[in-house]
Design a protein around this motif. Structure first.
Motif, short mmCIF file in Angstrom:
data_model
loop_
_atom_site.label_atom_id
_atom_site.label_comp_id
_atom_site.label_asym_id
_atom_site.label_seq_id
_atom_site.Cartn_x
_atom_site.Cartn_y
_atom_site.Cartn_z
N LEU A 136 0.82 -1.20 0.00
CA LEU A 136 0.00 0.00 0.00
C LEU A 136 0.86 1.25 0.00
CD1 LEU A 136 -2.74 -1.14 2.54
CD2 LEU A 136 -2.98 -0.89 0.06
N ARG A 137 1.98 1.22 0.72
CA ARG A 137 2.89 2.36 0.72
C ARG A 137 3.48 2.59 -0.67
NH1 ARG A 137 7.17 2.15 5.45
NH2 ARG A 137 7.71 4.15 4.48
N ILE A 138 3.81 1.51 -1.37
CA ILE A 138 4.34 1.65 -2.73
C ILE A 138 3.29 2.29 -3.64
CG2 ILE A 138 5.11 0.41 -4.78
CD1 ILE A 138 6.28 -1.73 -2.89
N ALA A 139 2.04 1.83 -3.55
CA ALA A 139 0.97 2.40 -4.38
C ALA A 139 0.83 3.89 -4.11
CB ALA A 139 -0.34 1.67 -4.11
N THR A 140 0.93 4.28 -2.85
CA THR A 140 0.83 5.69 -2.50
C THR A 140 2.00 6.48 -3.06
OG1 THR A 140 -0.37 5.19 -0.47
CG2 THR A 140 0.74 7.31 -0.57
N MET A 141 3.22 5.94 -2.93
CA MET A 141 4.40 6.63 -3.46
C MET A 141 4.30 6.82 -4.97
SD MET A 141 7.69 5.19 -1.30
CE MET A 141 7.38 3.44 -1.57
N GLN A 176 1.61 7.05 -6.73
CA GLN A 176 0.56 8.03 -7.03
C GLN A 176 1.00 9.45 -6.76
OE1 GLN A 176 -3.06 8.07 -4.66
NE2 GLN A 176 -4.27 8.14 -6.52
N LEU A 177 1.74 9.64 -5.66
CA LEU A 177 2.12 10.99 -5.27
C LEU A 177 3.40 11.47 -5.92
CD1 LEU A 177 1.37 10.92 -1.44
CD2 LEU A 177 0.04 12.06 -3.21
N GLU A 178 4.30 10.56 -6.25
CA GLU A 178 5.64 10.95 -6.68
C GLU A 178 5.94 10.66 -8.14
OE1 GLU A 178 8.67 9.52 -3.95
OE2 GLU A 178 7.09 9.20 -2.46
N GLY A 179 5.22 9.72 -8.76
CA GLY A 179 5.54 9.34 -10.11
C GLY A 179 6.41 8.10 -10.15
N PRO A 180 6.99 7.80 -11.31
CA PRO A 180 7.72 6.54 -11.50
C PRO A 180 8.87 6.35 -10.52
CG PRO A 180 7.30 7.61 -13.61
CD PRO A 180 6.92 8.59 -12.55
N GLY A 219 15.14 -0.29 -7.03
CA GLY A 219 16.10 0.15 -6.02
C GLY A 219 15.58 1.29 -5.17
N GLU A 220 14.89 2.25 -5.79
CA GLU A 220 14.34 3.38 -5.04
C GLU A 220 13.28 2.90 -4.05
OE1 GLU A 220 14.88 6.97 -8.32
OE2 GLU A 220 13.14 5.62 -8.44
N VAL A 221 12.43 2.00 -4.49
CA VAL A 221 11.39 1.47 -3.61
C VAL A 221 12.02 0.70 -2.44
CG1 VAL A 221 9.50 -0.20 -3.44
CG2 VAL A 221 9.60 1.38 -5.38
N ALA A 222 13.03 -0.10 -2.74
CA ALA A 222 13.69 -0.88 -1.69
C ALA A 222 14.31 0.03 -0.63
CB ALA A 222 14.77 -1.78 -2.31
N ARG A 223 14.95 1.11 -1.06
CA ARG A 223 15.56 2.04 -0.11
C ARG A 223 14.52 2.74 0.74
NH1 ARG A 223 18.99 2.87 -4.52
NH2 ARG A 223 17.78 4.65 -5.25
N ARG A 224 13.41 3.14 0.12
CA ARG A 224 12.37 3.86 0.86
C ARG A 224 11.72 2.96 1.91
NH1 ARG A 224 9.99 8.17 -1.79
NH2 ARG A 224 8.55 8.24 -0.02
N LEU A 225 11.52 1.69 1.59
CA LEU A 225 10.86 0.78 2.52
C LEU A 225 11.83 0.11 3.48
CD1 LEU A 225 8.30 -1.05 0.20
CD2 LEU A 225 7.91 0.95 1.63
N THR A 237 12.63 -8.29 -2.40
CA THR A 237 11.33 -8.09 -1.78
C THR A 237 10.55 -6.99 -2.49
OG1 THR A 237 12.17 -8.79 0.37
CG2 THR A 237 10.14 -7.50 0.37
N ALA A 238 11.24 -5.89 -2.78
CA ALA A 238 10.59 -4.79 -3.50
C ALA A 238 10.10 -5.25 -4.86
CB ALA A 238 11.56 -3.62 -3.64
N HIS A 239 10.89 -6.08 -5.53
CA HIS A 239 10.51 -6.58 -6.86
C HIS A 239 9.25 -7.43 -6.77
CE1 HIS A 239 10.68 -9.17 -10.47
NE2 HIS A 239 11.19 -8.09 -11.03
N ARG A 240 9.17 -8.29 -5.77
CA ARG A 240 7.97 -9.14 -5.62
C ARG A 240 6.73 -8.30 -5.33
NH1 ARG A 240 11.69 -12.47 -2.85
NH2 ARG A 240 10.93 -11.76 -0.82
N LEU A 241 6.87 -7.28 -4.48
CA LEU A 241 5.73 -6.42 -4.17
C LEU A 241 5.27 -5.67 -5.41
CD1 LEU A 241 7.07 -4.99 -0.78
CD2 LEU A 241 5.04 -6.42 -1.05
N LEU A 242 6.21 -5.15 -6.18
CA LEU A 242 5.85 -4.42 -7.40
C LEU A 242 5.21 -5.35 -8.43
CD1 LEU A 242 9.03 -2.20 -7.58
CD2 LEU A 242 6.69 -1.31 -7.62
N ALA A 243 5.70 -6.58 -8.50
CA ALA A 243 5.12 -7.55 -9.44
C ALA A 243 3.65 -7.82 -9.11
CB ALA A 243 5.92 -8.84 -9.42
N MET A 244 3.32 -7.90 -7.82
CA MET A 244 1.93 -8.13 -7.43
C MET A 244 1.07 -6.90 -7.76
SD MET A 244 -0.36 -10.10 -6.38
CE MET A 244 0.67 -11.50 -5.90
N LEU A 245 1.62 -5.70 -7.57
CA LEU A 245 0.87 -4.50 -7.92
C LEU A 245 0.62 -4.43 -9.42
CD1 LEU A 245 2.57 -1.84 -5.60
CD2 LEU A 245 0.30 -2.83 -5.35
#
Length: 256
Positions: free
Chosen positions: A20-25, A27-31, A35-41, A47-55
């Motif tokens: 859900l945090r990735i979806a929010t990021m 929406q608010l920030e753009g592409p 690596g950026e998602v992994a650092r933020r979380l 792990t970030a790749h699997r979460l993005l794949a599900m989204l």
């Protein structure tokens, strides 16, 4: 005192929260890249790749040719345009980081839409006991620090219109006491800041000041949030002063 609105569920599911945090990021920030998602979380790239794949599978995100991820059709965002909220967020982020460095508490930027507010930027404190990110969350305006700051700017007729139509016809118990709210908003205008002790979330104290756009209108609320156990009333003038200094710096950036 009003019942606090939100508290973390007793059995929080970390992977769901991260998705859900990735979806929010997005929406608010753009592409964003993996690596950026992994650092933020604070998670591994795998792990970030699997979460993005599900989204992507559920159409909350799509993967571009350059391997960056952006919002998918479910979020219905104009992917190639930057909203006013996104521009405000981009300008505010360096100031939020500065506020966290100065005060050691989590910092937020919030905007109002009708009778609700949305946290469009949030930077967490580095302390072990801290208030977590509120980015993307929505609350009733009259129950939040920034919401009170933004409602205080409304003329009486516009304030009344917010709470005398729409969903309040169907859910009258959700409507605030307008006389009490007007009294509170008058105090907010006099003070120029808001202290929220457990009103939005149990065990949390938030302090906020307004941020004005170049036209003089209040564009957002700038706030810090801390565990109530760490709040000392004697520090309030210093906290408000620091908030005001950072808000002034953000306002100068918005003017430029």
């Amino acid at each position: 005192m009003d019942k606090p609105l939100k508290a973390p569920p007793p059995y929080a599911i970390r992977s769901v929260d991260n998705a859900l945090r990735i979806a929010t990021m997005l929406q608010l920030e753009g592409p964003l890249t993996v690596g950026e998602v992994a650092r933020r979380l604070g998670v591994a790239s795998s792990t970030a790749h699997r979460l993005l794949a599900m989204l992507v599978y559920r159409d909350f995100a799509v993967r571009d040719a350059d391997r960056a991820y952006r919002v998918g059709p479910v979020l219905e965002l104009a992917a190639h345009s930057q909203s006013a909220a996104a521009r405000l967020r981009a300008a505010a982020l360096p100031h939020l980081h500065r506020l966290v460095e100065l005060l050691g508490e989590s910092a937020n930027l919030t905007v109002r839409t009708g009778d609700t507010v949305r946290f469009i930027a949030s930077v967490e404190s580095r302390q072990a006991l801290r208030v977590g990110s509120r980015e993307g969350m929505v609350f009733p305006a009259h129950r939040t620090t920034a919401g009170l700051l933004l409602l205080a700017e409304l003329p009486p007729d516009r304030l009344a219109a917010l709470y005398t139509a729409g969903r309040y016809d169907q859910y009258p118990d959700d409507r605030p006491d307008l006389d009490a709210l007007r009294t509170e908003l008058a105090r907010v205008r006099r003070n120029g800041f808001v202290v929220n002790q457990g009103r939005s979330e149990r065990g949390v104290v938030a302090i906020g000041v307004p941020v004005r756009a170049p036209d003089g209108e209040v564009a957002a609320g700038l706030s810090v949030s801390m565990p109530s156990a760490r709040y000392e009333k004697e520090r309030l003038p210093a906290l408000v002063g620091t908030l005001r200094t950072v808000a002034d710096a953000l306002e100068r950036d918005l003017t430029r």
